[in-house]
Design an enzyme around this catalytic site. Sequence first.
Site, PDB file in Angstrom:
ATOM      1  N   ARG A  40       0.840  -1.217   0.000  1.00  0.00           N
ATOM      2  CA  ARG A  40       0.000   0.000   0.000  1.00  0.00           C
ATOM      3  C   ARG A  40       0.864   1.252   0.000  1.00  0.00           C
ATOM      4  O   ARG A  40       0.550   2.246  -0.653  1.00  0.00           O
ATOM      5  CB  ARG A  40      -0.937  -0.037   1.214  1.00  0.00           C
ATOM      6  CG  ARG A  40      -2.047  -1.061   1.083  1.00  0.00           C
ATOM      7  CD  ARG A  40      -2.897  -1.084   2.338  1.00  0.00           C
ATOM      8  NE  ARG A  40      -3.439   0.238   2.618  1.00  0.00           N
ATOM      9  CZ  ARG A  40      -3.892   0.604   3.822  1.00  0.00           C
ATOM     10  NH1 ARG A  40      -3.848  -0.249   4.847  1.00  0.00           N
ATOM     11  NH2 ARG A  40      -4.384   1.794   4.019  1.00  0.00           N
ATOM     12  N   HIS A  98      -5.808   8.515  11.715  1.00  0.00           N
ATOM     13  CA  HIS A  98      -5.374   7.119  11.735  1.00  0.00           C
ATOM     14  C   HIS A  98      -3.897   6.977  11.406  1.00  0.00           C
ATOM     15  O   HIS A  98      -3.458   5.911  10.986  1.00  0.00           O
ATOM     16  CB  HIS A  98      -6.216   6.287  10.757  1.00  0.00           C
ATOM     17  CG  HIS A  98      -7.670   6.212  11.159  1.00  0.00           C
ATOM     18  ND1 HIS A  98      -8.657   5.787  10.304  1.00  0.00           N
ATOM     19  CD2 HIS A  98      -8.300   6.536  12.310  1.00  0.00           C
ATOM     20  CE1 HIS A  98      -9.828   5.842  10.927  1.00  0.00           C
ATOM     21  NE2 HIS A  98      -9.638   6.302  12.135  1.00  0.00           N
ATOM     22  N   ASN A 119     -20.585  11.655  -1.543  1.00  0.00           N
ATOM     23  CA  ASN A 119     -20.333  10.220  -1.668  1.00  0.00           C
ATOM     24  C   ASN A 119     -21.223   9.690  -2.794  1.00  0.00           C
ATOM     25  O   ASN A 119     -22.394  10.034  -2.844  1.00  0.00           O
ATOM     26  CB  ASN A 119     -20.694   9.518  -0.344  1.00  0.00           C
ATOM     27  CG  ASN A 119     -20.096   8.131  -0.250  1.00  0.00           C
ATOM     28  OD1 ASN A 119     -20.211   7.346  -1.191  1.00  0.00           O
ATOM     29  ND2 ASN A 119     -19.449   7.830   0.878  1.00  0.00           N
TER      30      ASN A 119
END
Length: 255
Positions: free
Chosen positions: A79, A132, A226
């Site tokens: 990633r 995060h 979204n």
Amino acid sequence: MGVDQQQSIEKARLALENGGNVVVLTGSGVSAESNIPTFRGGGAETMAALWADFDPRTLATPEAFEADPGLVTRWYDWRRLMCLRAEPNPGHLALAALQKRVEGAGRRFTLLTQNVDGLHQRAGSTGVVELHGSIMRWRGVRSGAPAVLPEGPFDSYPPTLDNGELIRPSVVWFGEALPGDAVRAAGEVLRSCGVFLSIGTSSVVYPAAGFIDDARRAGAVTIEVNPESTAISGVVDICLRGAAGGVLPAFVGGG
Ligand code: BV8
């Protein structure tokens, strides 16, 4: 784009023009148009579809790392390299432009992101709160010493510091606490926000998924961007059904 969507975008633009301090929460969907797969949601672009046999939600845990540090660090390194190859997309760039516009008008603008890819910063956003953590920072598991990362993939997995200590990505895994300073920063700005913009997140991961409640308690106008409906679509004031790269440039004038 339908008339309703156009009207909703105009409503959102007005709210952003006049709405006091702005807080934006982003999730992996804002990086989808930079070819970084999301965790959930439709389509084959999800991480699970690309990283066959393993569900990201089971890999993003201390238990998975404990059980198989080689597998977990291989996944994160895969990633990390994907993020390094990615470029900010018009959605990231629009948020950086919106920040300049809002701050130029003397109002506060805070970008809270659940993403670990660093693309907001590369697009020019400043003061980004990484809820995060970051896949671009790795550290010694015991000492916390920062690791120097190779340009390309690690030579072997699990990677270690020169002294042999295992290293891990400085991201927040499930069951781990978010960085205290990020949680405090988010709490402070949500208490005084006039507009809350939720972009590209399925709104299922807490505590970030609860931020909309704080914003609504503060009396903010809430806006969601979204292409799919989410856990908060039923409570936001303005729902913009579309991709971030297509919708967000419309907020910064002209677009
Ligand atoms: C914690 C690691 C406590 C980094 C991730 C209540 C309160 C507190 C905690 C909990 C709670 N209830 C449950 C919990 C536990 C847990 C949790 O929330 N579980 C969920 C699943 C129920 N939370 C935690 O464990 C958190 N820790 O609270 O600890 C504590 C306190 C003290 C001491 C010890 C412990 C930690 C949460 C962080 C977990 N780490 N990842 C990494 O590997 O990246 S979460 C992971 O999901 C990613 O970080 C990701 O950012 C995050 C959220 O996903 P989204 O960003 O929303 O992405 P998703 O794929 O889901 O959705 C993408 C959306 O984009 C879709 O809606 C799609 O339609 C849309 N989209 C697609 N294309 C586009 C688009 N949108 C716009 N434009 C497009 N083009």
